[in-house]
Every structure is written in structure tokens, then in C-alpha cells.
Motif scaffolding. Structure first.
Motif, PDB file in Angstrom:
ATOM      1  N   HIS A  16       0.897  -1.319  -0.108  1.00 32.12           N
ATOM      2  CA  HIS A  16       0.084   0.093   0.024  1.00 32.12           C
ATOM      3  C   HIS A  16       0.823   1.352  -0.015  1.00 32.12           C
ATOM      4  O   HIS A  16       0.529   2.077  -0.793  1.00 32.12           O
ATOM      5  CB  HIS A  16      -0.888  -0.063   1.118  1.00 32.12           C
ATOM      6  N   ASN A  65     -10.358  -4.606  -4.512  1.00 37.95           N
ATOM      7  CA  ASN A  65     -11.770  -4.317  -5.153  1.00 37.95           C
ATOM      8  C   ASN A  65     -11.614  -4.398  -6.558  1.00 37.95           C
ATOM      9  O   ASN A  65     -12.340  -4.091  -7.623  1.00 37.95           O
ATOM     10  CB  ASN A  65     -12.497  -3.011  -4.883  1.00 37.95           C
ATOM     11  N   PRO A  79      -8.737  -3.287  12.689  1.00 38.62           N
ATOM     12  CA  PRO A  79      -7.063  -2.702  12.491  1.00 38.62           C
ATOM     13  C   PRO A  79      -7.007  -1.094  12.448  1.00 38.62           C
ATOM     14  O   PRO A  79      -6.168  -0.655  12.465  1.00 38.62           O
ATOM     15  CB  PRO A  79      -6.872  -3.329  11.303  1.00 38.62           C
ATOM     16  N   ASN A  80      -8.218  -0.483  12.332  1.00 35.22           N
ATOM     17  CA  ASN A  80      -8.180   1.010  12.249  1.00 35.22           C
ATOM     18  C   ASN A  80      -8.447   1.563  13.530  1.00 35.22           C
ATOM     19  O   ASN A  80      -8.537   2.728  13.752  1.00 35.22           O
ATOM     20  CB  ASN A  80      -9.406   1.688  11.410  1.00 35.22           C
ATOM     21  N   GLN A  95      -8.808 -10.671  13.818  1.00 41.37           N
ATOM     22  CA  GLN A  95      -8.111  -9.289  13.643  1.00 41.37           C
ATOM     23  C   GLN A  95      -7.058  -9.087  14.828  1.00 41.37           C
ATOM     24  O   GLN A  95      -6.735  -8.032  15.090  1.00 41.37           O
ATOM     25  CB  GLN A  95      -8.903  -8.017  13.542  1.00 41.37           C
ATOM     26  N   THR A 143     -11.525  -5.346   6.416  1.00 42.68           N
ATOM     27  CA  THR A 143     -10.649  -4.938   7.200  1.00 42.68           C
ATOM     28  C   THR A 143      -9.349  -4.825   6.998  1.00 42.68           C
ATOM     29  O   THR A 143      -8.576  -3.986   7.552  1.00 42.68           O
ATOM     30  CB  THR A 143     -10.781  -6.186   8.387  1.00 42.68           C
ATOM     31  N   ALA A 144      -8.794  -5.387   5.732  1.00 44.50           N
ATOM     32  CA  ALA A 144      -7.402  -5.376   5.239  1.00 44.50           C
ATOM     33  C   ALA A 144      -7.628  -3.669   4.696  1.00 44.50           C
ATOM     34  O   ALA A 144      -6.723  -3.045   4.867  1.00 44.50           O
ATOM     35  CB  ALA A 144      -7.405  -6.105   4.025  1.00 44.50           C
ATOM     36  N   ASP A 145      -8.908  -3.096   4.243  1.00 41.18           N
ATOM     37  CA  ASP A 145      -9.003  -1.625   3.840  1.00 41.18           C
ATOM     38  C   ASP A 145      -8.729  -0.772   4.984  1.00 41.18           C
ATOM     39  O   ASP A 145      -8.127   0.344   4.913  1.00 41.18           O
ATOM     40  CB  ASP A 145     -10.183  -1.634   3.007  1.00 41.18           C
ATOM     41  N   LEU A 146      -9.316  -1.442   6.159  1.00 39.39           N
ATOM     42  CA  LEU A 146      -9.187  -0.624   7.492  1.00 39.39           C
ATOM     43  C   LEU A 146      -7.652  -0.449   7.982  1.00 39.39           C
ATOM     44  O   LEU A 146      -7.483   0.793   8.121  1.00 39.39           O
ATOM     45  CB  LEU A 146     -10.278  -1.390   8.152  1.00 39.39           C
ATOM     46  N   ASN A 194      -5.408  -0.105   6.007  1.00 37.48           N
ATOM     47  CA  ASN A 194      -4.925   0.909   5.432  1.00 37.48           C
ATOM     48  C   ASN A 194      -5.606   2.159   5.410  1.00 37.48           C
ATOM     49  O   ASN A 194      -5.481   3.295   4.448  1.00 37.48           O
ATOM     50  CB  ASN A 194      -4.961   0.562   3.551  1.00 37.48           C
ATOM     51  N   ALA A 214     -11.235   1.336   0.507  1.00 36.02           N
ATOM     52  CA  ALA A 214     -12.596   0.744   0.900  1.00 36.02           C
ATOM     53  C   ALA A 214     -13.720   1.278  -0.039  1.00 36.02           C
ATOM     54  O   ALA A 214     -13.447   2.146  -0.756  1.00 36.02           O
ATOM     55  CB  ALA A 214     -12.985   1.367   2.215  1.00 36.02           C
TER      56      ALA A 214
END
Lengths: 274, 304, 481
Positions: free
Chosen positions: A131, A218, B57-58, B269, C111-114, C116, C121
Motif C-alpha cells: 500500500h 476491489n 485494524p483501524n 483481527q 478489514t484489510a482496507d481498514l 490501510n 474501501a
């Protein structure tokens, strides 16, 4: 005497056939199941042979799952990973085999050790890395983390070391530098190992699941065939299509195996350059 | 075989100063990839293990020092995982290696069409975990499974704590046996022909030749194959996820370390605890490999 | 000796440890990479779509199975709807992102998007209804209530929705997401089997079910009755008896802190199920795909059983497979109860639509516009009639019935048991913290209940209640509650 020999030959073949049948049985189930109707595949007691093979399951699976696109992505991804692994492995292995340089032993041990770290263990941090490199949801992100392999370096180093000493001596007398030696002598003589490394690399890349799932995010246009399989079936009425998709995903590897099986074995034998 | 001295790192052909730089440059591409995508995330685990992660994770995590690690070492879940992992490897590896060995010896005969058998014997290397899982669901199903057709009645693997783990190990062993066959066949083909010939002239039977000469000579390869098998078995979980999942009584018995890590990371998580598990898995891999080397190396017959 | 071993000597392996220590010191001191946070939108202004001068692009992440092509499963139907929406207007363009791996795969990706910081997302995401509490707990969503509050047109339209479906997504008093797909468990049976076994009509009580099982077995149906070990059944039994699965208003009024499913109702149901299995019924697995997870359905198809329980969401694919099985004439009925009567009603289950906060204000507005399209009268009629889900709108019913023709009688059973009767917290479906773990805790219990040595239902359910409660509490405490 001849009858005794004949009997022995027959019993040898018999044993081979029995064991081959056991080993290949799961793949047979995949193949035969893919040709069965839903009624046949769900019957009790189960049916071993499709009585009315339904070949159109393949085209159906291929079209409904849009598997062409997934196959193309997998082909590209696996090819890039394979090429990358071959290049980095040859390069590093050559250095480890022939060149004296600082920290050589420790670097070699470090690279071998990578095979002991399961990829799952590194996924979270790696997602953050791709990322921050701005290559998430791209083909680069699918490929870059796998461009080097400890196993490949090990395999190629072994292959280079098989090359008889006389070859180096002759090469040095002829005034070959390391670069020339690598391309003129080492790589050509280690061809079976290169082939094996390529096949192992391709197999591994093709069968990846977790990383492509997470990395492609996505962006459906770069999802691989292992995810494509899930686009087929998934409901009660399409169980047979799932198996057809499995065949489509596995067939390219089987073809590869049929052609390169000899190289796989030869690359691992000492007699590579008899 | 006599070139062994030069095979140890350090016995280099090119040893000028300029070559040294070239050597480093050649190693560099692989090193960069490993540094970025293997070493860095691996060591980041040690850092992550010090933080108790929020379920998502956020959200911010909390520094807890080594608390998670000590809790893990004392927890029944972790010990169950370790136990399952060990049993799993103890089934997968011997089954794979012995199966591979039998096939390699059989395929080493000079018979017409032997190449077809070699291809078949190595064929299981092509299967992905997803494909293997789908196929074995069809085979093992307690209602419509093929084994039922052969008169073998099995309990449902998802609800049978006794049968679930061995069944999963069986799937792994099948996946591994193709690779084992390739490795062992390679080993067999590299045995010096002279010794084999000599023993044949001495009048040893095929059986004695196998036990007295072939296997001892092959022992380094068998042992290498075992190491590869252990690493393979410690890293496989795909079929467990698809075939067993978490919905049945089998779950706690098939929750091998790598699957526990996968679930901790991607379902709960719980990155902190997953990191601790990861370190434990690495330590176990390292230990098992070292023990294999120490124990077996003494018994392994090296032909020098 | 094969060369492959030469490099792998003990000496180099012991060095591995040393070199790792070396690498550790150099690498852990390196700066840790961190993902840049995406911007977050905090409110919903539905009017922004109309005001926008350019096309707003949004991504919809969903988990429907099947290919993207029309007529190949629920994913294909959804793609058709998305295309219709894109063609019907030019203010918003929706890109489909499918995780055929199911809700779990979508969750993993989300959650992988979260991780980051929300970049990457989707603007609309589909979650399992029972994951609502966790979805809210990510603190990454804009509750749809804020869109509804600013949308007078929708407030008028709201009465056409089945209120219970809407209420299912109320988490701690707030409308967190919008319902999209609803299914309920029903009883499937084979009329031809009933004829052979001389069963006049579908059983309405568990005792009748036990009697019918014996009749079916006598008529040659090996199992008689097949029951899938699905925790959903326990939820259903509680709901039709107007009882809660978790505390605090079944999780709707405030965060649940304990499970409450062990009571005399569930104990009685489970004892009946135990009798059914002990008498030779099939207890089939929930996991997996293909023949494994559909064993109960295949038992009907193969004349091994005459009755089973399963979701209405399977009706679409079951009816498409039926022509292959001439031995089956499908019948659908409500789940049998203890007394033959229901005091509550059937809970909704399925999936809903949520709006992550990481889009721009215009994208959030577009997300809501798209959600309204998916849950509109015509979309819902088409979605329900082509998938087997139940329409969540009463005004979609007419079109739905016309589209389903003769099969409507099957679906009507399910729709009635879900849309009629009581609508309170207990019948709106539980909101469960750490749902996945609760499910995982439940599995061993269901297996234990349906196997020798046949433990008592009260002991096993109490055990499950203790484990799930302790897991819910540790989840809540990890969030600071």
C-alpha cells in the motif's frame, strides 16, 4: 523360465497400476465428477463413472465464471513471478557458488531461512508495504513479493556446483570473466535446474490464494483463477460446475507437469551433467 | 563427487576484489525482496506482539509488553494447537515420505511405459488447496462419498474429533506425496551405478540390495525429503479452512498453528496474538528442523 | 550422495539463528511503514447526487455466489440490477466488486482496507445481518439513519418496507444499515415420500415430526428426517416463541453482554431433535460446499429422507435442480413447533447494505442513492423472484407473485412466517457481538447434542451459553466496554 519372467513382469505392472490408481484417484474424482450430472454426483451410493458425460459443463463453467479473464491474469502473474524467480535465483546462486564476497556465509544462511517463514505470517505487514509503495490492487503488487525464493537460490547453487571443476579451470585459462562464464558455461549446463525452478515457481504462483484475495482488493480485473473458481457453482444446482472449474484451473499445471516432469527430477539429481 | 571441498561456500572461483563487488551486486536483488517482504514483516511480528490489538485494524492498539506471549504459552488453546500441529506433521510427513519412497523404488525399474507412471506418481503436485479440498469433500462425504461406495463407512469429518485431524493430514500427505516422489526419484537416479552393479554381481537379491545398499545410500535424500515435508505440513491449512471450518466439534482438534494464525489475523483481527503465534510457529519449525538435522545426520549414511 | 543436501548442513542452520539476530537489530530499527489515512465523511446529504455536475463513481463490494453473467446464480442477478441502475441515470456509476468466497471474504477484504486507513474501501458494502454489531464496532460506517433523516422522500416510502426487516439492522438504537436480502428457515418435504409413507400432511409439531420420521423409515427412507446442524435453528425456535438469543433487547436496544439461549424452550426442541437423530435421522454438516454442506438436501433428492429444514435462499437453486429428480415433488411448510402454535414470529436473516465513511460527501450521497435503488419496489421484486430471497417490501409483493407463478406457494409460506405476527426485539433477529466466535463456540455443542453419549440438552446448552458469554465479554472489553 520365460513364464516365470512373464509372471514377474505382470506382477510388477500390477503393483504399479494399483499404486498409480490410488495416487491419481483424487484427480480422477475431480475429472469424472466434472462430467457428471448433478443427479449422478449426488447419488447414493456414489457413482464412479459418469454414464452420460456432460462435456458442456466445461463451457458452462468457463462462460458463467468468465474464467478466460482469470486464466489470463493467472498466466501473466505466474509467468512474471517465474521469470523473476529464475533471474534472481540464478544471479544470487551464481554469486554464492563462484564468487568470493563479504558476508557470503551469513547471507546464504539468511536466504535459506526464508523458506521457514510461512507467508501467512507476513501478510499483514506486507499489505501495508504494497500500500505504501502504491502498488496495492495492481499486478505489480501481486508479483513483487514473490520475486525471490530461498528454495530457488538453493537449487540453482547446487546445480552450479555440479559443474565439474575442469570447466572452471578451462574457462579461466580462456580468460572468461564471471559474467561470460555465467552465460556461456554455467547457465547452459544448469538448464534442467532452470526448468525445474521455473516449474516449481509457476506451480506455487498459480495455486496462491490468500495474497491475491487480499492484494487485489476491489480490482476484479486482476483476480486470479483460484478466485475465479469460486465464481462458478456455489449453489446446490451447480455443484458439478465447481468441479469443472477445478479441472480448468488444474489442467494447465498438468500439461506443464507432463512436459517437464523429467526436468524436475533431473534438476535434483547429482547426475545432471554426467 | 570428489569436488566436495569446493562445494562449501567460500571455495570460490572468482575471488578478486572487483569480483567481490559483483558478488554483492548479484545477491542484491534477492536480498531486497527478502528484506522487504520476509525479514521486515517477520521482525515486525515481534513489535506487533507487544501490542494488544483492537478487534479492527483501524482502531488503536494498546502496549502490553510481553503479556500476550506469556498468556499464550499458558493457554489451553495454544497447547491444543501445538499438539494438533505435531500430530498433523507426524501423520503427513511419514505417510508422504514412505509413499514417495515406495513409488520412487517402483518407478526406478526399467520397464516399458515407466515414464507414464512417473508422471502419474508426481501428479499430486499440481493440486491447489482449494481443488484438493473440493475433491476430498466428494470422496469423504459420509453420505455421498466415494469411500462409502467402496464399503468404507466414515463418520462426518466435521463432527468427529478423532477422525477429523487424520483426515486432513491424509489430504496433506496426498498433496505432498508427488513432491516426495520427485525428490526421492532424483535421489535414486543419482546413486552411483557402479555400486549397484557391483552388488548385483555379488549376487545380492533385489530385496537385500534395497535394504542394505539403496536405502542407506539414499538416506540423505530421504532425510532432505523429510525436512521439506515438515515445512510443507506446518504451512498447510487451506483444506482445513474449507472442509472443517469452525462450525463443528472437530474445529478445536484441527486448529493447527498456521490455521490459528490465519483465523487470528483474518477473522478476529487479533494481530498481536497472531504475531505471538507466528513467532511460536517459527521457533517450532526451526527446532524440528534442527532436531532432524542433529538426530538424523548421525544415522544418515554419506557416501564418502 | 545427492547434492541437494550439501548446503543444508547443521552448521549453516545454526548460523541462521545468529544471522536472524543480526538482521533483527538492523531491521526493527528501520522506520515502520504506515498507511496514509483516507479522508472521512461524517454526514449524509442525499441531495448531493442531484447537485453534482459530473458522474460520481462508487464501488459496491458484495459476496453473492455465482458468475457475473445473468442467470448463473445470485451474483448474476445482482449484476443485472447494477447495470440497470447505471443505465437508468448518469449521475452515479457503480462498479461491482464481488467476493464469491462469501461474507467471510468480504469481511477479510474490508478489514484489510481498514488497516490501510480506509483507502481502497468500497462506498457500499454488503455484510451478513448477524455481523451488524461488528460492522458498527469498526467505527468506519455512516449509519444509514443519517441519510434517512435528511431524505424526506424516503421517510414517506419507508412504510412500504417490512418493518421487521428494517428493525433487524437497528444496533443500539440506531439504524446502522439497510436490509437487502432476507431468508428464513423452512421445512422442505417430498410429497411423493409422504404418499408412500401414508403421511397426510406436513407435521406442525415436533412430536408429529418424530412420528413421521418412523413412517418414512418404514417406507424405505433410510434417515426419514435430515437435520443440518445449524445454529440458526436455535435462533428460529427462540424467535417463534418470542424469546431472545442475547440480552439487552436481543442486542437491539444496547450492546449485548451475554447469550440467553439456554431455556426450557430450546431444551425441549433439542431433546426432540435428539430423539429424531437417535431414531436414525441424519445430522448433517454445516461446513463446506458441494455434497458436504448439502447432504440434507441430497438426502431428499436420493430418497434417503423425506423431510429436512433449510433456508429459503436455497429455493432458487433447488427449483432449478428439481427437473433432474423426478422422484421429488417439493413441498414447503413452516418449521414445526412444540405446541403447533407460535407466540412470536420468524426472525429475518440474510444480508444488508452499509455505507463506509471513507468516500467523499458526494460518494456517500451516491451510495445512499444506489441503496435506495436496490431496495426499491421494482428492484426488490426482481431480486426476490430471481434469487429465492424474500422481498423486504410489501409493495413488491404483487410483481413478485406474478414473476414466481406456481412456485409462489413455497415462498408465500416463508414470507408469511417472517412478515406476519409479532414485531419486537425478540423477533427481529439477534444483534450479536463477536458473532463469528459465538458461531464457532456453538458448533461443538451441536455436534455433542447429536452424537453418542447423548448429553442432556440443558447441560450442553448451558455450556455453550457460558462459553459464548465469556467470549462476548472479552470482545466487548477489547473495545473498552
Amino acid at each position: 523360465m520365460p513364464t516365470k519372467r512373464l509372471a514377474r513382469t505382470i506382477s510388477r505392472y500390477l503393483l504399479l497400476v494399483v499404486i498409480a490408481a490410488i495416487v491419481v484417484f483424487p484427480l480422477y474424482v475431480l475429472f469424472s465428477g466434472s462430467l457428471m450430472t448433478l443427479k449422478e454426483i449426488s447419488s447414493i451410493p456414489p457413482q464412479l463413472i459418469p454414464l452420460h458425460p456432460v462435456w458442456k459443463s466445461y463451457s458452462e463453467a468457463f462462460n458463467t465464471g468468465n474464467l478466460g479473464q482469470y486464466l489470463a491474469v493467472s498466466l501473466g502473474q505466474s509467468a512474471l513471478i517465474t521469470i523473476g524467480q529464475v533471474v534472481t535465483s540464478i544471479s544470487a546462486a551464481f554469486a554464492f557458488a563462484y564468487i568470493a564476497f563479504p558476508f557470503k556465509r551469513i547471507l546464504f544462511a539468511l536466504m535459506l531461512a526464508t523458506s521457514m517463514i510461512p507467508f501467512e505470517v507476513t501478510v499483514i505487514a506486507n499489505l501495508q508495504t504494497v500500500h505504501s509503495l502504491h502498488v496495492d490492487e495492481t499486478m505489480q503488487g501481486l508479483v513483487i513479493p514473490f520475486l525471490a525464493t530461498g528454495f530457488g537460490i538453493f537449487l540453482m547453487r547446487q546445480a552450479f556446483m555440479q559443474i565439474p571443476k575442469e570447466m572452471h579451470e578451462a574457462a579461466i585459462i580462456d580468460g572468461y570473466g564471471p559474467w561470460k562464464y555465467l552465460w556461456r558455461v554455467a547457465v547452459p549446463l544448469a538448464r534442467p535446474s532452470v526448468a525445474a525452478l521455473a516449474v516449481f515457481g509457476f506451480l506455487g504462483a498459480w495455486n496462491q490464494y490468500l495474497w491475491p484475495l487480499l492484494e487485489t482488493g476491489n480490482n476484479t480485473s486482476i483476480q486470479t483463477i483460484q478466485m475465479g473458481i469460486r465464481q462458478v457453482g456455489g449453489t446446490i444446482s451447480t455443484a458439478n460446475l465447481t468441479l469443472a472449474a477445478g479441472v480448468i484451473a488444474t489442467a494447465p499445471l498438468l500439461v506443464l507437469l507432463v512436459f517437464f516432469q523429467k526436468h524436475l527430477i533431473r534438476s535434483l539429481t547429482a547426475g545432471a551433467v554426467k | 563427487m570428489s569436488a566436495r571441498a569446493s562445494l562449501v561456500p567460500g571455495g570460490s572461483v572468482f575471488r578478486r576484489r572487483r569480483d567481490g563487488w559483483l558478488g554483492l551486486a548479484l545477491v542484491l536483488p534477492a536480498l531486497i525482496i527478502f528484506a522487504g517482504f520476509t525479514y521486515y514483516p517477520f521482525f515486525k511480528n515481534f513489535q506487533m506482539g507487544l501490542f494488544k490489538a483492537a478487534p479492527f485494524p483501524n482502531l488503536p492498539s494498546r502496549y502490553v509488553g510481553t503479556a500476550q506471549f506469556t498468556t499464550m504459552l499458558g493457554s489451553a488453546d495454544f497447547l491444543d494447537s501445538v499438539k494438533s500441529t505435531v500430530i498433523y506433521a507426524l501423520i503427513t510427513v511419514p505417510l508422504g515420505v514412505i509413499g514417495g519412497l515406495v513409488m520412487a523404488v517402483l518407478a526406478h525399474q526399467k520397464l516399458r511405459g515407466i515414464r507414464i507412471f512417473r508422471t502419474i506418481f508426481s501428479s499430486s503436485v499440481v493440486s491447489s488447496a482449494a481443488v484438493a479440498a473440493v475433491v476430498f469433500q466428494v470422496i469423504l462425504s459420509p453420505q455421498t462419498g466415494y469411500l462409502q461406495a467402496l464399503g468404507i463407512h466414515l463418520p462426518d469429518i466435521t463432527s468427529s474429533p478423532t477422525w477429523g485431524l487424520p483426515a486432513m493430514a491424509l489430504v496433506s500427505a496426498w498433496q505432498f506425496v508427488g513432491l516426495a516422489f520427485i525428490i526421492l526419484t532424483a535421489g535414486l537416479q543419482s546413486l552411483p551405478d557402479e555400486i549397484m552393479e557391483a552388488s548385483r554381481v555379488d549376487g545380492a537379491t533385489a530385496w537385500t540390495r534395497l535394504w542394505r545398499i539403496t536405502f542407506p545410500l539414499l538416506s540423505p535424500t530421504i532425510f532432505f525429503c523429510g525436512v521439506v515435508g515438515v515445512i510443507f505440513s506446518l504451512q498447510s491449512f487451506g483444506q482445513i479452512d474449507i472442509m472443517i471450518g469452525t462450525s463443528g466439534a472437530t474445529y478445536t482438534h484441527t486448529n493447527v498453528l498456521i490455521y490459528a494464525i490465519y483465523r487470528l489475523l483474518h477473522v478476529s483481527q487479533n494481530t498481536g496474538l497472531a504475531a505471538c503465534y507466528s513467532i511460536a510457529l517459527f521457533v517450532i519449525t526451526l527446532l524440528v528442523t534442527l532436531i532432524q538435522f542433529r538426530l538424523l545426520e548421525k544415522r544418515v549414511h554419506y557416501a564418502h | 550422495m545427492p547434492p541437494t543436501l550439501r548446503g543444508m548442513r547443521t552448521s549453516s542452520l545454526t548460523k541462521v539463528v545468529a544471522s536472524f539476530a543480526l538482521a533483527a537489530t538492523s531491521l526493527t530499527s528501520a522506520t515502520l511503514l504506515s498507511g496514509a489515512s483516507a479522508q472521512a465523511t461524517t454526514s449524509c446529504d442525499p441531495s448531493l447526487v442531484a447537485k453534482s455536475s459530473s458522474t460520481i463513481n462508487i464501488t459496491f463490494e458484495e459476496s453473492m455466489p455465482g458468475g457475473a453473467v445473468s442467470g448463473t446464480g445470485n451474483h448474476g442477478v445482482l449484476v443485472d440490477l447494477i447495470n440497470q441502475y447505471n443505465a437508468s441515470q448518469h449521475k452515479v456509476h457503480v462498479t461491482d466488486s464481488n467476493d464469491a468466497g462469501g461474507y467471510g471474504a468480504t469481511w477479510t477484504k474490508y478489514t484489510a482496507d481498514l488497516a490501510n486507513g480506509g483507502s481502497g474501501a468500497p462506498e457500499v458494502v454488503q455484510f451478513d445481518q448477524f455481523d451488524s454489531q461488528e460492522a458498527v464496532d469498526t467505527q468506519s460506517l455512516i449509519p444509514v439513519s443519517s441519510c434517512i433523516a435528511a431524505d424526506p422522500a424516503f421517510q414517506k416510502d419507508k412504510k412500504n418496507l417490512v418493518q421487521k426487516a428494517l428493525n433487524a439492522y437497528v444496533v443500539s438504537g440506531t439504524q446502522a444499515g439497510m436490509p437487502f436480502s432476507v431468508s428464513t428457515p423452512v421445512m422442505y418435504y417430498n410429497l411423493q415420500a409422504f404418499k408412500k409413507a401414508k403421511i397426510a400432511k406436513a407435521p406442525t409439531t415436533m412430536d408429529q415430526l418424530i412420528a413421521d420420521e418412523a413412517l418414512l423409515q418404514r417406507a424405505g427412507y433410510r434417515y426419514g428426517v435430515a437435520i443440518k446442524k445449524d445454529p440458526w435453528l436455535t435462533m428460529a425456535w427462540l424467535s417463534v416463541n418470542d424469546q431472545a438469543f442475547v440480552n439487552n433487547g436481543n442486542g437491539h436496544s444496547s450492546r449485548a453482554t451475554a447469550t440467553t439461549f439456554n431455556n426450557s424452550t430450546t431444551q425441549q426442541y433439542w431433546s426432540k431433535v435428539q430423539t429424531i437423530i437417535r431414531n436414525g435421522g441424519l445430522a448433517s454438516s454445516l461446513t463446506g460446499s458441494l455434497t458436504q454442506a448439502y447432504a440434507n438436501i441430497f438426502a431428499i433428492a436420493n430418497d434417503q429422507a423425506g423431510i429436512t429444514f433449510d433456508t429459503t435462499a436455497a429455493l432458487g437453486s433447488i427449483s432449478s435442480a428439481l427437473p433432474l429428480f423426478k422422484n421429488v415433488t417439493l413441498g414447503v411448510a413452516p418449521l414445526p413447533t412444540l405446541s403447533g402454535k407460535t407466540t412470536g414470529s420468524m426472525l429475518p436473516a440474510g444480508n444488508g447494505l452499509f455505507i463506509p465513511k471513507y468516500g467523499t460527501a458526494a460518494q456517500v450521497s451516491a451510495a445512499w442513492d444506489f441503496i435506495k435503488f436496490l431496495t426499491s419496489k421494482t428492484s426488490m421484486a426482481s431480486w426476490a423472484s430471481r434469487t429465492g430471497y424474500l422481498p423486504i417490501r410489501t409493495d413488491s409483493q404483487a410483481a413478485w407473485k406474478t414473476a414466481l407463478k406456481k412456485q409462489i406457494s413455497w415462498y408465500q409460506v416463508a414470507f408469511d412466517q417472517f412478515s406476519k405476527g409479532l414485531n419486537d426485539n425478540n423477533t427481529q433477529g439477534p444483534v450479536i457481538p463477536d458473532y463469528e466466535q459465538v458461531l464457532a463456540d456453538f458448533g461443538p455443542t451441536l455436534d455433542a447434542l447429536t452424537q453418542s453419549p447423548w448429553p442432556s440438552a440443558s447441560t450442553e446448552l448451558q455450556h455453550a451459553q457460558n462459553t459464548t458469554t465469556s467470549d462476548i465479554q472479552s470482545y466487548n472489553s477489547s473495545l473498552g466496554y
